[in-house]
Design a protein around this motif. Structure first.
Motif, short mmCIF file in Angstrom:
data_model
loop_
_atom_site.label_atom_id
_atom_site.label_comp_id
_atom_site.label_asym_id
_atom_site.label_seq_id
_atom_site.Cartn_x
_atom_site.Cartn_y
_atom_site.Cartn_z
N LEU A 51 0.83 -1.21 0.00
CA LEU A 51 0.00 0.00 0.00
C LEU A 51 0.86 1.26 0.00
O LEU A 51 0.59 2.21 -0.75
N GLY A 52 1.89 1.27 0.82
CA GLY A 52 2.73 2.46 0.92
C GLY A 52 3.45 2.77 -0.37
O GLY A 52 3.48 3.92 -0.81
N VAL A 53 4.01 1.75 -1.00
CA VAL A 53 4.76 1.96 -2.25
C VAL A 53 3.84 2.46 -3.35
O VAL A 53 4.16 3.43 -4.07
N VAL A 54 2.67 1.85 -3.49
CA VAL A 54 1.75 2.25 -4.55
C VAL A 54 1.24 3.67 -4.32
O VAL A 54 1.15 4.48 -5.26
N LEU A 55 0.91 4.01 -3.09
CA LEU A 55 0.37 5.34 -2.80
C LEU A 55 1.43 6.43 -2.94
O LEU A 55 1.08 7.60 -3.12
N LEU A 56 2.69 6.07 -2.87
CA LEU A 56 3.75 7.06 -3.05
C LEU A 56 4.13 7.26 -4.50
O LEU A 56 4.96 8.11 -4.82
N LEU A 57 3.53 6.48 -5.41
CA LEU A 57 3.83 6.62 -6.84
C LEU A 57 3.08 7.78 -7.47
O LEU A 57 3.43 8.24 -8.55
N SER A 58 2.02 8.24 -6.82
CA SER A 58 1.20 9.32 -7.37
C SER A 58 0.86 10.30 -6.25
O SER A 58 0.94 9.96 -5.07
N ILE A 59 0.45 11.53 -6.65
CA ILE A 59 0.08 12.53 -5.65
C ILE A 59 -1.34 13.03 -5.91
O ILE A 59 -1.67 14.17 -5.58
N ASP A 60 -2.18 12.17 -6.49
CA ASP A 60 -3.56 12.58 -6.73
C ASP A 60 -4.41 12.22 -5.52
O ASP A 60 -4.05 11.38 -4.70
N TRP A 61 -5.57 12.86 -5.42
CA TRP A 61 -6.43 12.65 -4.27
C TRP A 61 -7.37 11.46 -4.43
O TRP A 61 -7.85 10.89 -3.45
#
Length: 264
Positions: free
Chosen positions: A28-38
């Motif tokens: 989860l952390g790696v995937v969520l750090l790949l983008s900065i969209d809401w």
């Protein structure tokens, strides 16, 4: 009983192998750090909220343990909104501070992302015994015993910090150490206690390292473990849920057209 129904039992996350929880949170952390969209962060946060009852934590425990996030997320939102992007229509302009549509969008994305990344990590440590984590890292992931046992000793010492802090405060009060009042006095008192805690921690860590080495914890000889650590169907299911949440977050962002790769 199916694996999915078993994992829904209250507090069952605490009985899942810590390695599975670590892998799920890492995905989860790696995937969520790949983008900065809401959209991706919001989707992941909603799905995580649906799974929180499985952690077995009461509402009070959850709020107490995640309190730093509820301070960091709003602070980051405000700072990003004021000093973020300059694109889009200007909504507020006060001297050198400008709030635009782009800065608000970025602020919301960062705030949601802090919560979506932080909550799984906090739940991981709140429902995991350090010894079980060390057993899993050594037996399941086959990490070196020297590294794992050293990390376990460090985690055990972390729990002593608050007690040490209180003891230092009581010792200062018993000696009648006087400090100036106001913010300056409070800041000076904090700095002195923090330095004393640092010295105490270094000394304790040095003694612990020497004792562990003397007792053979650093040996490369084959090691036996008192408690076996297994990786079963329930553990695989939890990791799969982490992958599903991450995939759902990415899919929702791509379909909404908000996906923004950070390295692009």
């Amino acid at each position: 009983m199916s694996v999915l129904s078993a994992i829904r039992a209250p507090g069952v996350v605490g009985r899942v192998n810590p390695v599975a929880k670590l892998l799920a949170a890492l995905v989860l952390g790696v995937v969520l750090l790949l983008s900065i969209d809401w959209v991706s962060a919001g989707t992941a946060l909603v799905l995580e909220a649906l799974l929180l009852p499985w952690a077995g934590l009461s509402l009070r425990q959850l709020v107490t343990r995640t309190a730093p996030l509820w301070v960091a997320a709003p602070a980051s939102v405000v700072a990003t909104a004021l000093y973020g992007r300059d694109d889009g229509a200007v909504l507020l302009h006060l001297g050198f501070v400008s709030v635009t549509e782009g800065s608000l969008s970025l602020a919301g994305a960062i705030g949601l992302r802090i919560l979506a990344v932080g909550i799984p990590g906090i739940v991981l440590f709140a429902t995991t015994d350090p010894t079980d984590l060390a057993d899993g890292l050594s037996q399941v992931l086959r990490l070196p015993s020297r590294f794992v046992l050293g990390g376990l000793a460090g985690l055990r010492l972390v729990g002593l910090f608050m007690d040490d802090w209180r003891q230092l405060a009581l010792a200062r009060r018993a000696r009648g150490v006087a400090d100036a009042g106001g913010p300056i006095g409070a800041l000076r008192r904090f700095g002195q206690q923090a330095f004393a805690l640092l010295v105490l921690s270094v000394r304790r860590g040095s003694k612990l390292a020497t004792a562990m080495e003397a007792k053979g914890f650093g040996s490369d000889a084959p090691r036996t473990w008192a408690r076996p650590s297994t990786f079963g169907a329930r553990d695989v299911t939890l990791v799969a849920l982490g992958v599903v949440i991450a995939a759902a977050a990415v899919t929702a962002a791509v379909l909404a057209g908000t996906w923004e790769f950070v390295l692009a």
